[in-house]
Design an enzyme around this catalytic site. Structure first.
Site, PDB file in Angstrom:
ATOM      1  N   PHE A  68       0.833  -1.201   0.000  1.00 16.10           N
ATOM      2  CA  PHE A  68       0.000   0.000   0.000  1.00 16.10           C
ATOM      3  C   PHE A  68       0.866   1.249   0.000  1.00 16.10           C
ATOM      4  O   PHE A  68       1.909   1.293   0.650  1.00 16.10           O
ATOM      5  CB  PHE A  68      -0.864   0.046   1.266  1.00 16.10           C
ATOM      6  CG  PHE A  68      -1.983  -0.945   1.293  1.00 16.10           C
ATOM      7  CD1 PHE A  68      -3.213  -0.627   0.743  1.00 16.10           C
ATOM      8  CD2 PHE A  68      -1.801  -2.191   1.868  1.00 16.10           C
ATOM      9  CE1 PHE A  68      -4.257  -1.537   0.781  1.00 16.10           C
ATOM     10  CE2 PHE A  68      -2.837  -3.118   1.909  1.00 16.10           C
ATOM     11  CZ  PHE A  68      -4.075  -2.782   1.355  1.00 16.10           C
ATOM     12  N   ASP A  69       0.401   2.255  -0.710  1.00 15.95           N
ATOM     13  CA  ASP A  69       0.947   3.597  -0.579  1.00 15.95           C
ATOM     14  C   ASP A  69       0.359   4.171   0.713  1.00 15.95           C
ATOM     15  O   ASP A  69      -0.663   3.686   1.179  1.00 15.95           O
ATOM     16  CB  ASP A  69       0.505   4.404  -1.805  1.00 15.95           C
ATOM     17  CG  ASP A  69       0.595   5.893  -1.600  1.00 15.95           C
ATOM     18  OD1 ASP A  69       1.702   6.359  -1.291  1.00 15.95           O
ATOM     19  OD2 ASP A  69      -0.416   6.587  -1.748  1.00 15.95           O
TER      20      ASP A  69
END
Ligand code: ADP
Ligand code: MG
Length: 352
Positions: A68-69
Site C-alpha cells: 500500500f501507498d
C-alpha cells in the site's frame, strides 16, 4: 472401426459415432471460462471496481502480497497543518503566502492542506509562474519574482540548503509523527510547516480482512519520512514499512517484494505511484479522481475511495477462479460419462 474390424452392424455403429460427435463438440468446455469472467467483470463494475480484463482478474486470484501507498491510500489524504513556524527574520504569513501560492497548482494532498490553511488564515495568495512539481519531493516556481521552493528535507538538502532552525524543526516535527515541509525563497529557508494525516476508518478492518483471506504479507511504501510512516504503520499493525522512497524507489521496492513473496498487488491513490502500479503484477488505483497517469497504468480502478473494495476484488477473483475450475471439471466429467454411454449404446442422439 467395429464394422470394419469386427464386422459389426453398420447402422448401429454409425449412430453411436454420431452421438459421440455431438458430445465431443466442446461447447460446455468452451463457454465455462468466458461466462464466469464476464459475470465477474460485470458484477465488479456494478460495485465500482473496474477490472481491465480477464487476465488481470486471474492474477488477482493468486495475489500473495499487497503493498500500500500511505498518503491518500491508507490515510484519508485530507491533511491538516498543526504547526507553522517562521525562521528568524521572517513571518509566518510570508511562509504561508509563498507555500500556498505554489501549492495552489499542486495535485498532491499536502498541497491541498496548505491551500486550505492559507484560506483559514485569510492569507491573500499571489500568482505563480513556472510551476513545477518535483515528484516525491515537493514543488518549485516563481512567486512575486522570487524563486520559491516547497518540499521535504531531502529536496532542500539536494539544493544545498541548510540552517540550524531547519534541522531543529525537522527533528521536532518528526518526533511528533508529523511530516515537515520546508519553504525556501531565493535559496534561503524561511520557515516550515507540519502536516499530518490520519488513517482511514476502514483501514485497520480492511487489512484484517486481507489477512483473513490468507494474505500475510502486507507492506507500506511511502515517500514520507520514517517517523510519520512508522506512526501510521504501528496503528495499523503493518510490519514491513519502507519510507523515504522516491516514485522510482517504490517501483524498485515492488520488484523486491515480488521476488520474495510472489504475485503482488500494489494499491495507490495515484499521485506519484504510477511507476509502482505499473511494476506490480496487479496495480490497483484508488479514487479515480486521483490522477490520470495512475488510471492509465493501473489494472484495477476503484471508482470510490474505499479500501474494503480491495478485499472485495480479491475475494471475487478467487470465487471466479473456483467457478471456472468447477465448470471445467463438470463439463469434462459429463463428457466422459457420455463417452462411455455412447460406446456402450446407452445414449441416444437426443440425449447427447
Ligand atoms: P506518499 O508515498 O506518502 O503518498 P509522495 O511520494 O507523494 O508520498 O510524497 C513524498 C514526500 O514528498 C511527501 O511526504 C512530502 O514530504 C514531499 N512532497 C511531495 N509533494 C509535495 C508537495 N506538493 N508539497 C510539499 N511536499 C511534497
Ligand atoms: Mg500517495
Amino acid at each position: 472401426v467395429p464394422p470394419l474390424a469386427l464386422a459389426a452392424d453398420w447402422s448401429t455403429w454409425f449412430y453411436r459415432a454420431l452421438v459421440l460427435l455431438v458430445i465431443s463438440c466442446p461447447c460446455a468446455l468452451v463457454i465455462s471460462t468466458p461466462v464466469s469472467i464476464v459475470s465477474a467483470l460485470a458484477a465488479a463494475a456494478r460495485k465500482g471496481v473496474l477490472i481491465k480484463g480477464g487476465a488481470r482478474l486471474e492474477q488477482l486470484a493468486s495475489v500473495r502480497c499487497v503493498a500500500f501507498d500511505k498518503t491518500g491510500t491508507l490515510t484519508k489524504g485530507r491533511l491538516h497543518v498543526p504547526r507553522l513556524v517562521a525562521f528568524s527574520g521572517h513571518t509566518t504569513e510570508e511562509v504561508l503566502r509563498a507555500a500556498a501560492a505554489l501549492e495552489g497548482r499542486s495535485e498532491h494532498p499536502i498541497g491541498l492542506a496548505i491551500v486550505r490553511k492559507a484560506a483559514l488564515e485569510n492569507v491573500t495568495v499571489p500568482a505563480v509562474t513556472g510551476f513545477q512539481a518535483i515528484p516525491g519531493l515537493g514543488a518549485e516556481g516563481i512567486v512575486e519574482r522570487r524563486e520559491v521552493l516547497v518540499g521535504n528535507r531531502r529536496l532542500l538538502e539536494q539544493r544545498g540548503l541548510q540552517s540550524a532552525e531547519f534541522t531543529a524543526s525537522d527533528s521536532e516535527f518528526s518526533t511528533r509523527g508529523w511530516t515537515p515541509i520546508f519553504v525556501a525563497v531565493d535559496g534561503v529557508p524561511i520557515g516550515a510547516l507540519a502536516v499530518v494525516d490520519e488513517p482511514r476508518e476502514a483501514a485497520a478492518e480492511s487489512l484484517q480482512m486481507l489477512r483473513a483471506l490468507g494474505i500475510q504479507k502486507i507492506a507500506m511504501l511511502t515517500g514520507d519520512h520514517a517517523a510519520a510512516a512508522g506512526a501510521v504503520a504501528a496503528s495499523l499493525g503493518i510490519d514491513d514499512v519502507r519510507a523515504d522512497l522516491l516514485p522510482g524507489d517504490k517501483a524498485a521496492a515492488v520488484t523486491q517484494l515480488r521476488a520474495k513473496y510472489g504475485t503482488l498487488a500494489m494499491v495507490g491513490d495515484g499521485v506519484n505511484d504510477a511507476p509502482a502500479l505499473a511494476t506490480a503484477d496487479v496495480g490497483i488505483a484508488m479514487g479515480v479522481a486521483g490522477s490520470a497517469a495512475a488510471l492509465e497504468t493501473a489494472d484495477v480502478a476503484l471508482m470510490a475511495d474505499e479500501l474494503p473494495k480491495v478485499t472485495y476484488a480479491i475475494r471475487l477473483s478467487r470465487a471466479t477462479a473456483r467457478n471456472i475450475r468447477a465448470n471445467i471439471a463438470f463439463s469434462i466429467a459429463l463428457k466422459a460419462a457420455f463417452l462411455v454411454m455412447a460406446v456402450s449404446g446407452l445414449a441416444t442422439l437426443w440425449m447427447a
